[in-house]
Motif scaffolding. Structure first.
Motif, PDB file in Angstrom:
ATOM      1  N   LYS A  69      38.556  39.919  37.094  1.00 31.97           N
ATOM      2  CA  LYS A  69      38.261  38.889  38.099  1.00 31.97           C
ATOM      3  C   LYS A  69      38.676  39.363  39.495  1.00 31.97           C
ATOM      4  O   LYS A  69      37.944  39.162  40.465  1.00 31.97           O
ATOM      5  CB  LYS A  69      38.994  37.594  37.739  1.00 31.97           C
ATOM      6  CG  LYS A  69      38.636  36.425  38.607  1.00 31.97           C
ATOM      7  CD  LYS A  69      39.331  35.150  38.140  1.00 31.97           C
ATOM      8  CE  LYS A  69      38.965  33.989  39.042  1.00 31.97           C
ATOM      9  NZ  LYS A  69      39.588  32.735  38.608  1.00 31.97           N
ATOM     10  N   GLN A  72      36.200  41.947  40.716  1.00 34.85           N
ATOM     11  CA  GLN A  72      34.953  41.330  41.169  1.00 34.85           C
ATOM     12  C   GLN A  72      35.138  40.743  42.569  1.00 34.85           C
ATOM     13  O   GLN A  72      34.297  40.938  43.445  1.00 34.85           O
ATOM     14  CB  GLN A  72      34.517  40.240  40.193  1.00 34.85           C
ATOM     15  CG  GLN A  72      33.236  39.543  40.616  1.00 34.85           C
ATOM     16  CD  GLN A  72      32.869  38.390  39.689  1.00 34.85           C
ATOM     17  OE1 GLN A  72      33.561  38.092  38.731  1.00 34.85           O
ATOM     18  NE2 GLN A  72      31.765  37.736  40.005  1.00 34.85           N
ATOM     19  N   GLU A  76      33.252  41.986  46.007  1.00 37.10           N
ATOM     20  CA  GLU A  76      32.483  41.071  46.854  1.00 37.10           C
ATOM     21  C   GLU A  76      32.970  41.138  48.302  1.00 37.10           C
ATOM     22  O   GLU A  76      32.158  41.127  49.237  1.00 37.10           O
ATOM     23  CB  GLU A  76      32.598  39.642  46.322  1.00 37.10           C
ATOM     24  CG  GLU A  76      31.851  39.417  45.025  1.00 37.10           C
ATOM     25  CD  GLU A  76      32.192  38.095  44.344  1.00 37.10           C
ATOM     26  OE1 GLU A  76      33.000  37.311  44.900  1.00 37.10           O
ATOM     27  OE2 GLU A  76      31.656  37.850  43.250  1.00 37.10           O
TER      28      GLU A  76
END
Length: 156
Positions: A69, A72, A76
């Motif tokens: 997580k 990610q 981003e």
């Protein structure tokens, strides 16, 4: 004579250490894992300064400790960062520098407020963002002041 030889040896050793510290790391010297993470920098790795290489290597180590997580989220943020032009990046760096110069109490308050904002449902966050964008700098300042006054009166 021995003292002179010891001094000469020490001087050469220190010189070699200094050269080693300032020398760039060859791409082939990186581990397979580091190369995989730093692939976007492969073609210009040899042109990066040693300090840039070191920062990237430290970032690669941090990457390895992140949860999926977190990875990610970081990916981003990096993608968004790459879309910014030079002026926008300078402005972000300046705001970060200003934030870091604040007293710890203020930084903690800002972090807390940001966590509360992040916890809001997406539609409420979007509504607040839109309202904020429509405000003039003076209106924003007044809004922040009102919020501070409200918090201070709640503490009493």
């Amino acid at each position: 004579m021995n003292r002179y030889l010891a001094q000469l040896t020490l001087g050469l050793l220190l010189t070699l250490l200094a050269l080693n510290c300032t020398a760039n790391t060859d791409w082939q010297e990186l581990s397979t894992n580091q190369q995989a993470i730093l692939t976007p920098f492969k073609d210009n790795w040899h042109t990066l300064e040693q300090t840039q290489q070191t920062r990237l290597l430290l970032a690669a180590e941090r990457w390895n400790t992140m949860s999926p997580k977190q990875k990610q989220h970081a990916a981003e943020r990096l993608k968004k960062w790459r879309t910014l032009d030079g002026n926008q990046k300078r402005a972000v760096r300046q705001r970060l520098q200003e934030f870091r110069s604040l007293p710890e109490k203020d930084r903690a308050r800002i972090r807390s407020q940001f966590r509360k904002f992040q916890a809001l449902p997406e539609h409420k966050k979007q509504k607040l963002k839109e309202r904020w964008k429509k405000m003039s700098p003076d209106q924003r300042r007044k809004s922040v002041d009102r919020s501070r006054q409200k918090k201070e009166s709640n503490r009493r």
